[in-house]
Design an enzyme around this catalytic site. Structure first.
Site, short mmCIF file in Angstrom:
data_model
loop_
_atom_site.label_atom_id
_atom_site.label_comp_id
_atom_site.label_asym_id
_atom_site.label_seq_id
_atom_site.Cartn_x
_atom_site.Cartn_y
_atom_site.Cartn_z
N ASP A 177 37.13 3.11 -4.25
CA ASP A 177 36.00 3.83 -3.86
C ASP A 177 34.83 3.61 -4.45
O ASP A 177 34.82 3.63 -5.81
CB ASP A 177 36.36 5.45 -3.91
CG ASP A 177 35.25 6.35 -3.54
OD1 ASP A 177 35.11 6.63 -2.33
OD2 ASP A 177 34.30 6.78 -4.05
N TYR B 96 26.14 3.74 -7.16
CA TYR B 96 26.64 3.58 -8.70
C TYR B 96 26.27 2.19 -9.35
O TYR B 96 26.69 2.25 -10.70
CB TYR B 96 28.15 3.50 -8.33
CG TYR B 96 28.95 4.58 -7.95
CD1 TYR B 96 28.25 5.74 -7.61
CD2 TYR B 96 30.37 4.54 -7.24
CE1 TYR B 96 29.07 6.83 -6.95
CE2 TYR B 96 30.89 5.60 -6.71
CZ TYR B 96 30.28 6.87 -6.52
OH TYR B 96 31.07 7.97 -6.16
N LYS C 191 29.18 4.25 0.22
CA LYS C 191 28.26 5.36 0.68
C LYS C 191 26.80 4.92 0.83
O LYS C 191 26.32 4.26 -0.02
CB LYS C 191 28.59 6.37 -0.45
CG LYS C 191 29.86 6.84 -0.58
CD LYS C 191 30.00 7.86 -1.68
CE LYS C 191 31.53 7.87 -2.19
NZ LYS C 191 31.96 7.08 -3.21
N HIS D 110 26.22 10.01 1.47
CA HIS D 110 26.58 10.35 -0.03
C HIS D 110 26.02 11.74 -0.24
O HIS D 110 26.72 12.47 -0.69
CB HIS D 110 25.73 9.43 -0.98
CG HIS D 110 26.63 9.51 -2.31
ND1 HIS D 110 26.35 8.28 -2.91
CD2 HIS D 110 27.20 10.23 -3.04
CE1 HIS D 110 26.84 8.53 -4.28
NE2 HIS D 110 27.58 9.56 -4.19
#
Length: 293
Positions: free
Chosen positions: A46, A51, A76, A107
């Site tokens: 994931d 990120y 996402k 997200h």
């Protein structure tokens, strides 16, 4: 030991345990992903554009040597990109070095100004988030559905969406019902009502931060500690297995090989060992006033 799978409303199977990569440093996440896939028993990774480590996640996937067809990969779309899903998706695919995603999520259910003063967290002069308040989320969802039709994504879903937002902004307009809703779910934030609602709609709940965050009080919880001792388990096993036993897809995050492996094996062992009475006790912990501080 491979994780069992849960069937999504899209017809695809998602492994019930995945490796979370939020806050994993780029140089650490390559090795973490490689280990998880090659030696840790994982087949579910994931990640997210926000990120900042998609390229490294992709490198870890390649280094693992595990065939792409055996790996379930989620990413996402970030809140400042909701107006152009395909461009955002193409960037994530390029970062990861993949030609499709197994799952693509919105997200957050807000649209941040794509032309603001920061590409990720644009702000107004008063310091508040610069939000595009008239953007219809159904338009983003329509674009997400188009990505399924183009074959760039197999399943689509949402993250951090409440029942109200799903009912108002997505489900009345959706040709494709979201496959999952990824939320913060753990012993002190079980969101029983939301989980029940999602399951009633055929939407699989996913848990991020299932162990809480750093120095989490969950690992010292009295109920979880007692059950762990009674069942011959680690407390972390109980916290993860509790969610897995409830058929919640669970995404523990670690970059430490021993912990990566232990999270998966311990969660699966706990899910089998926990009794209905154990689950009932754990379900009641948050209602008794326990919460993250």
């Amino acid at each position: 030991m491979a994780a069992p799978t849960v069937k999504l409303n899209s017809g695809y199977e998602i492994p019930i345990i995945g490796l979370g990569t939020w806050q994993s440093k780029p140089e650490e996440v390559i090795a973490a992903v490689e280990y998880a896939l090659k030696q840790g028993g994982y087949r579910h990774i994931d990640c997210a554009w926000n990120y900042g480590n998609e390229k490294e996640v992709g490198e870890g996937i390649r280094r693992s040597g595990v065939p792409r067809s055996e790996i379930f990969v989620t990413s996402k779309i970030w809140a400042s990109k909701l107006h152009d899903v395909e461009a955002a998706l193409d960037e994530s695919l390029a970062n990861l070095g993949l030609d499709y995603l197994d799952l693509y999520l919105i997200h957050w259910p807000i649209h941040l100004n794509p032309n603001g003063n920061h590409p990720i967290f644009p702000t107004l002069p008063n310091g508040q988030r610069d939000i595009v308040r008239d953007w219809p989320l159904r338009e983003t969802w329509k674009q997400m559905e188009a990505m399924v039709k183009k074959g760039k994504v197999r399943s689509i879903g949402v993250s951090n969406f409440s029942e109200r937002v799903l009912e108002q902004d997505i489900l009345p307009y959706a040709e494709i019902v979201p496959a999952v809703d990824q939320c913060e779910l753990h012993l002190y934030n079980p969101q029983h009502k939301l989980v029940s609602y999602l399951k009633s709609k055929g939407i699989v709940p996913q848990a991020y931060s299932p162990l809480g965050s750093s120095n989490s009080p969950l690992l010292k919880d009295e109920t979880a500690t007692t059950i762990a001792a009674d069942r011959g388990l680690q407390v972390s096993d109980v916290l993860l297995g509790y969610l897995v036993a409830k058929e919640i897809v669970t995404l523990p995050k670690s970059v430490t090989p021993a912990r990566i492996k232990a999270n998966l094996e311990g969660a699966l062992a706990a899910a089998k060992k926990l009794t209905p009475e154990d689950i009932e006790k754990l379900d009641g912990v948050a209602a008794s006033g326990k919460q993250l501080r």
